[in-house]
Design an enzyme around this catalytic site. Structure first.
Site, mmCIF file in Angstrom:
data_model
loop_
_atom_site.group_PDB
_atom_site.id
_atom_site.type_symbol
_atom_site.label_atom_id
_atom_site.label_comp_id
_atom_site.label_asym_id
_atom_site.label_seq_id
_atom_site.Cartn_x
_atom_site.Cartn_y
_atom_site.Cartn_z
ATOM 1 C CG HIS A 164 -1.907 -0.984 1.030
ATOM 2 N ND1 HIS A 164 -3.336 -0.816 0.417
ATOM 3 C CD2 HIS A 164 -2.203 -2.226 1.423
ATOM 4 C CE1 HIS A 164 -4.013 -1.659 0.438
ATOM 5 N NE2 HIS A 164 -3.358 -2.875 1.192
ATOM 6 C CG ASP B 275 -3.426 -3.840 4.904
ATOM 7 O OD1 ASP B 275 -2.468 -3.236 5.058
ATOM 8 O OD2 ASP B 275 -4.356 -3.644 4.105
ATOM 9 C CD GLU B 276 -5.834 -5.893 0.936
ATOM 10 O OE1 GLU B 276 -6.497 -6.445 0.803
ATOM 11 O OE2 GLU B 276 -5.631 -4.678 0.925
ATOM 12 C CB VAL B 277 2.708 -7.814 1.871
ATOM 13 C CG1 VAL B 277 3.998 -7.400 1.337
ATOM 14 C CG2 VAL B 277 2.607 -6.866 3.043
#
Ligand SMILES: *[C@@H]1O[C@H](CO)[C@@H](O)[C@H](O)[C@H]1NC(C)=O
Ligand SMILES: *[C@@H]1O[C@H](CO)[C@@H](O)[C@H](O)[C@H]1NC(C)=O
Length: 550
Positions: free
Chosen positions: A284, A344-346
């Site tokens: 992100h 989050d969400e790597v």
């Protein structure tokens, strides 16, 4: 002429068939409820203990006073309270000025002369920032000649002022009344938050302030400021001004200057609200790369750089020098004891494509486990942040990936179905970590009908676990992600749907009566509207004072 008439007929047919089909849209499991008046009036969120009698007193606008009790430890020098008195005086009497009824009617002997505020703790908290351990309790006794609001700290007094304002109602002659009432109140959970996302769309400061004000009306106490993300970097850093210079949507009109940030934090403090910023890494972070070269990982197509970039580059020492300096600044700019570090969400695709990263993985003996590389990064970041004396919050993936965490880390659960998030809450708390829940409260997801009921029914302590585990749940946050939200639709999308979450997090676990909630929430929603907040309706109805536009 003929054509126009035909069109009109067609239009009428379409309209009437739409009307007839309204019920088809009502979601299953959503109750349609008839509006009645609650024995708890319009209190929202419902206090822990309430007794409202049918004896009512009139308030006299001209003579009514809010004042410090003689024995109060917070005197006239407590500007936080003085400020709140001014704000709530307006709310008690409504923004709507009237020339009638006649004043005589208000000043009869059965009137309430004022509200006396008594702070009892030797450290009232006037100059402090609220914290997760802040005492937010208060007691409120409404009787003649003065109502008494008693609280250990200013934080409880702020909540008590809001509660008193919710007891005031207008009679058929337009006079302000309040009933003989006794309330003793405190929150069920210490962390009651709203997440706003200022990266996907820039939110003007004014909109943020209006929502802080509305949060106070709902007894929320944490503004989780998801300030930067892939699309834009609006935070103007003193140390790294090029981050917003290059990474914001616009370097001057779409940034939060140090003065803006300061103003938001102070506005929040005056309402008992903490501001927790989130600087999400290593994923992100696309917008970060525009102003900070070599921060992001170059992705490869075959043996050549593809020209695109992935997550933060975890194998360079410069990455950690940069993070050290940035978080040093953040720790000073944001006074709260916590920062949210995301995590989050790597996406591992880019890391996998990069030969330098592959070599580093080999050297470290990570094999093909890129979760280990993520942990390597996060671990070092956590050490950096810990050295600034801040605590940290992280999204659940960091815990799921087995990163070593400090014992006081807050794990933020956001993923999965009900079954999955309940399992996650059980797992996190059985490992001894404190946790908070957001999964059922992604308010950016909208559905036709009364979806607030689903938000209302979710309970963060509903999972298999011991009492000890349940105590590790410190609360939750309603999230409003910004893909489809900017200043035009933020407020009506958030309110009153977030109010459902507010009551779940404040009121007793046993407060679950949907029809009583509907009755109170309908009036609470109209109250927000009367205060100038465009909170959307729950169902067909009207408000005594409708929203009049901006
Ligand atoms: C307040 O008092 C009025 C007048 O007696 C009564 O009609 C009303 O039901 C009371 N409100 C509540 C919430 O008990
Ligand atoms: C990075 O820092 C470590 C430890 O301080 C040092 O051993 C290493 O040589 C540095 N790497 C580079 C490329 O400068």
């Amino acid at each position: 002429m003929f054509a126009a008439a035909t069109q009109l007929v067609v239009l009428l047919v379409v309209l009437s068939s739409c009307r007839g089909r309204r019920d088809d849209f009502i979601d299953e499991g959503i109750e349609e409820i008839a509006l009645q008046s609650s024995k708890f009036g319009s209190l929202w969120p419902l206090p822990q203990n309430v007794q409202i009698s049918a004896v009512s007193f009139k308030l006299a606008r001209d003579t009514f006073q809010i004042f410090d009790a003689k024995l109060s430890t917070a005197g006239p020098s407590c500007s936080l309270l003085q400020n709140a008195y001014r704000r709530y005086y307006e709310y008690f009497f409504g923004g709507v000025k009237k020339t009638w009824p006649l004043k005589d009617e208000w000043t009869d002997s059965a009137g309430l002369m004022g509200l006396q505020v008594l702070i009892t703790d030797p450290e009232p908290g006037c100059e402090q920032y609220p914290s997760v351990t802040a005492d937010e309790s208060y007691q409120l006794f409404v009787d003649q000649p003065f109502a008494v609001l008693k609280a250990p700290k200013v934080w409880g007094a702020l909540h008590g002022l809001e509660t008193f304002s919710q007891l005031v109602y207008e009679d058929e002659f337009g006079a302000k009344n309040v009933n003989l009432t006794s309330i003793s109140d405190f929150p069920r959970f210490a962390h009651r938050g709203i997440l706003l996302d200022t990266s996907r769309h820039f939110l003007p400061v004014k909109v943020i302030l209006a929502n802080l004000e509305t949060m106070a009306m709902n007894k929320f106490n944490v503004f989780h400021w998801h300030i930067v993300d892939d699309p834009s970097f609006p935070y103007l850093s003193r140390k790294f001004p090029q981050l917003s210079q290059k990474g914001a949507y616009h370097p001057y009109t779409h940034v939060y200057t140090p003065a803006d940030v300061k103003m938001i934090i102070e506005f929040a403090r005056l309402r008992g609200i903490r501001v927790i910023p989130e600087f999400d890494t290593p994923g992100h972070t696309q917008s970060w790369g525009k102003g900070q070269s070599d921060l992001l990982t170059p992705c490869f197509a075959g043996s050549k750089p593809s020209g695109s970039f992935g997550p933060v580059n975890p194998i360079l020492n410069t990455t950690y020098d940069f993070m050290s300096q940035l978080f040093q600044e953040i720790s000073i700019v944001f006074p709260d004891a916590y920062v949210h570090l995301g995590g989050d969400e790597v996406d591992f695709t880019c890391w996998k494509s990069n030969p330098d990263i592959q070599r580093f993985m080999e050297q470290q003996g990570f094999g093909q486990d890129y979760g280990k590389l993520e942990s390597f990064y996060i671990q070092r970041l956590l050490d950096i942040v810990a050295s600034t004396k801040k605590g940290y919050m992280i999204w659940q993936e960091v815990f799921d990936n087995g990163v070593k965490l400090k014992a006081d880390t807050l794990i933020h659960v956001w993923k999965g179905t009900q079954q999955q998030y309940q399992n996650e809450m059980a797992k996190v708390t059985s490992s001894g970590y404190q946790t908070l829940l957001s999964t059922p409260w992604y308010l950016n997801r909208i559905a036709y009908g009364q979806d607030w009921q689903g938000h209302y029914k979710a309970d963060p302590q509903d999972f298999q676990g011991t009492d000890e585990q349940k105590k590790l749940v410190i609360g939750g946050e309603a999230c409003l992600w910004g893909e489809y939200v900017d200043a035009t639709n933020l407020t009506p999308r958030l309110w009153p749907r977030a109010s459902a979450v507010a009551e779940r997090l404040w009121s007793a676990k046993t407060v679950t009566d949907i029809s009583d909630a509907y009755n109170r929430l309908s009036v609470h929603r109209c109250r927000m509207v009367e205060r100038g907040i465009p909170a959307e309706p729950l169902f067909s109805s009207y408000c005594p004072y409708e929203y009049k536009g901006i």
